[in-house]
Design a protein around this motif. Sequence first.
Motif, PDB file in Angstrom:
ATOM      1  N   VAL A 187       6.896   3.009  10.393  1.00 33.27           N
ATOM      2  CA  VAL A 187       7.089   3.857   9.218  1.00 33.27           C
ATOM      3  C   VAL A 187       7.560   5.239   9.668  1.00 33.27           C
ATOM      4  O   VAL A 187       7.471   5.594  10.844  1.00 33.27           O
ATOM      5  CB  VAL A 187       5.790   3.994   8.385  1.00 33.27           C
ATOM      6  N   SER A 188       8.017   6.017   8.725  1.00 28.43           N
ATOM      7  CA  SER A 188       8.496   7.371   9.021  1.00 28.43           C
ATOM      8  C   SER A 188       7.369   8.226   9.579  1.00 28.43           C
ATOM      9  O   SER A 188       6.232   8.186   9.084  1.00 28.43           O
ATOM     10  CB  SER A 188       9.049   8.020   7.748  1.00 28.43           C
ATOM     11  N   GLY A 244       4.084  12.503   4.939  1.00 28.37           N
ATOM     12  CA  GLY A 244       4.036  11.565   3.826  1.00 28.37           C
ATOM     13  C   GLY A 244       4.325  10.128   4.204  1.00 28.37           C
ATOM     14  O   GLY A 244       4.154   9.226   3.380  1.00 28.37           O
ATOM     15  N   GLY A 245       4.741   9.863   5.451  1.00 31.20           N
ATOM     16  CA  GLY A 245       5.075   8.502   5.866  1.00 31.20           C
ATOM     17  C   GLY A 245       3.867   7.572   5.838  1.00 31.20           C
ATOM     18  O   GLY A 245       3.930   6.462   5.284  1.00 31.20           O
ATOM     19  N   GLU A 288       2.532   7.069   2.262  1.00 31.48           N
ATOM     20  CA  GLU A 288       3.317   6.107   1.495  1.00 31.48           C
ATOM     21  C   GLU A 288       2.816   4.678   1.757  1.00 31.48           C
ATOM     22  O   GLU A 288       2.665   3.880   0.832  1.00 31.48           O
ATOM     23  CB  GLU A 288       4.789   6.225   1.884  1.00 31.48           C
ATOM     24  N   LEU A 289       2.550   4.377   3.034  1.00 27.68           N
ATOM     25  CA  LEU A 289       2.048   3.050   3.389  1.00 27.68           C
ATOM     26  C   LEU A 289       0.670   2.793   2.785  1.00 27.68           C
ATOM     27  O   LEU A 289       0.422   1.728   2.195  1.00 27.68           O
ATOM     28  CB  LEU A 289       1.976   2.918   4.916  1.00 27.68           C
ATOM     29  N   LYS A 312      -0.633   4.104   0.203  1.00 23.92           N
ATOM     30  CA  LYS A 312      -0.563   3.985  -1.261  1.00 23.92           C
ATOM     31  C   LYS A 312      -0.173   2.558  -1.671  1.00 23.92           C
ATOM     32  O   LYS A 312      -0.714   2.010  -2.634  1.00 23.92           O
ATOM     33  CB  LYS A 312       0.424   4.985  -1.852  1.00 23.92           C
ATOM     34  N   ILE A 313       0.757   1.966  -0.955  1.00 19.94           N
ATOM     35  CA  ILE A 313       1.136   0.575  -1.235  1.00 19.94           C
ATOM     36  C   ILE A 313      -0.090  -0.335  -1.108  1.00 19.94           C
ATOM     37  O   ILE A 313      -0.346  -1.199  -1.952  1.00 19.94           O
ATOM     38  CB  ILE A 313       2.244   0.113  -0.262  1.00 19.94           C
ATOM     39  N   ASP A 318      -2.663   0.464  -3.982  1.00 21.04           N
ATOM     40  CA  ASP A 318      -2.220   0.020  -5.306  1.00 21.04           C
ATOM     41  C   ASP A 318      -2.456  -1.476  -5.522  1.00 21.04           C
ATOM     42  O   ASP A 318      -2.557  -1.932  -6.671  1.00 21.04           O
ATOM     43  CB  ASP A 318      -0.728   0.339  -5.500  1.00 21.04           C
ATOM     44  N   HIS A 368       9.081  -3.304   0.944  1.00 20.53           N
ATOM     45  CA  HIS A 368       9.221  -1.846   1.058  1.00 20.53           C
ATOM     46  C   HIS A 368       9.801  -1.435   2.407  1.00 20.53           C
ATOM     47  O   HIS A 368      10.496  -0.417   2.504  1.00 20.53           O
ATOM     48  CB  HIS A 368       7.866  -1.167   0.846  1.00 20.53           C
ATOM     49  N   TYR A 369       9.500  -2.219   3.437  1.00 24.67           N
ATOM     50  CA  TYR A 369       9.988  -1.906   4.788  1.00 24.67           C
ATOM     51  C   TYR A 369      10.778  -3.115   5.314  1.00 24.67           C
ATOM     52  O   TYR A 369      10.358  -3.801   6.249  1.00 24.67           O
ATOM     53  CB  TYR A 369       8.825  -1.606   5.736  1.00 24.67           C
TER      54      TYR A 369
END
Length: 427
Positions: free
Chosen positions: A352-353, A357-358, A361-362, A364-365, A368, A414-415
């Motif tokens: 991931v980035s 925020g990288g 973001e992961l 959060k996925i 969720d 997503h990735y």
Amino acid sequence: MSTQKKEDILDKFCDPEHPVIVGFEKIQAAQELIGDAVVKTPCRRSQMSDMFNMEIYFKKEFLQYTGSFKERGARTSLLNLSPEQKAKGVITASAGNHALALSYHGKCLGIPVSVVMPTIAPLMKIKACEKFGAKIKISGHNICESRVIALEMGQSEGMMYINGYDHPDIIAGQGTIGLEIVEQVPDLDACIIPIGGGGMIAGTALAIKKKCPDVTIIGVEPEHCPSFAEARKAKKPIYTPTTSTLADGLAVPTVGVNAFHTADKLIDKIVTVNEENIALAILRCIELEKAVVEGGGAVGLAAIIQGFVPELEGKKVVVILSGGNIDTTVLDRVIERALAEDERLVRFQVSVSDRPGGIAELTKIIADLGVSIKDIFQERPWEKHDVFAVMVKVVCETRDAEHSKQLHDAIKQHYPNNHLIWGPSYD
């Protein structure tokens, strides 16, 4: 100590040249002899029945005072001693349930008990035997070496050696399980029984077949120690190399001679189960039966989980849960292994980035989807594809296999080009 050669030391009750085939009358006598001193364990229908499309009844031998079926044979063998032998006492070699059972009932009956335990014996079981008043000697790298030492001590000190799975009185005592089963579960179709040294399946199968000849007897061994299956091929007990197994109580390299010759013609089928399904069976018992069962006690359920008894669908089946003395230091690892096998504990790594925020973001996925992160770890030095990326390793808890697949699909979507490596369930 006796100077007799080790290879000349023979347990007179377990002679390979003169095996004893135990008779049904000995089991009846054992039941009368032990009376109410051993728990008549419940045998009730399980809610797992609907999961496997068969009527499953668990015979809960782990509810015995010392946590296993071994008490039946231990008390029978002690009560059958002569007055002189009761005064001199008995000796055995054991690292587990037989030692506990013999020590406990020896204390109850006022009979001296000595136990030779190998150096690998769990400390908790050593202390438990000592609590029951047994004289403990820690000697031998494995149970075979401890047995030779115990036989030597017995000969030199006048103590009778009691083999925990092959003495005729032990087999007879274990057979009382079968008498209870046919009384508790009318119209039984099959009984699934763990096999270690063979004493329990010999006695139990004999009792059941005598009362209900049409009942199917299925024996279960861990694949890391299939000693009864190998004995069947050779038509006699033979040494079978073993490796470490969750069903450590069943890891007997050579089955008993009396047990083998008593049980062989009574067993309709033998299956061997793997470690993953033994772990799953332990987990199922904890979650659905609210019962902590050791690996050796759970192999019967493992055979059902692994799909080895499809012929029993729609049938009334008793599964013997033979013991509950699992090492507490092992239980946590067993549960995690089972959760991984059940795809409720998953691991993956993804690039991931590494910019702000990288990671958020992961996570959060993951959040969720209602997935819980158990562990997360970042590795920058080994991310070779992008200097502005970080390799993230994640361990998550999900509800079930379908929930794990949802997570897998979401991460992959997503990735799409980020070197996703999933756990063993996904390639």
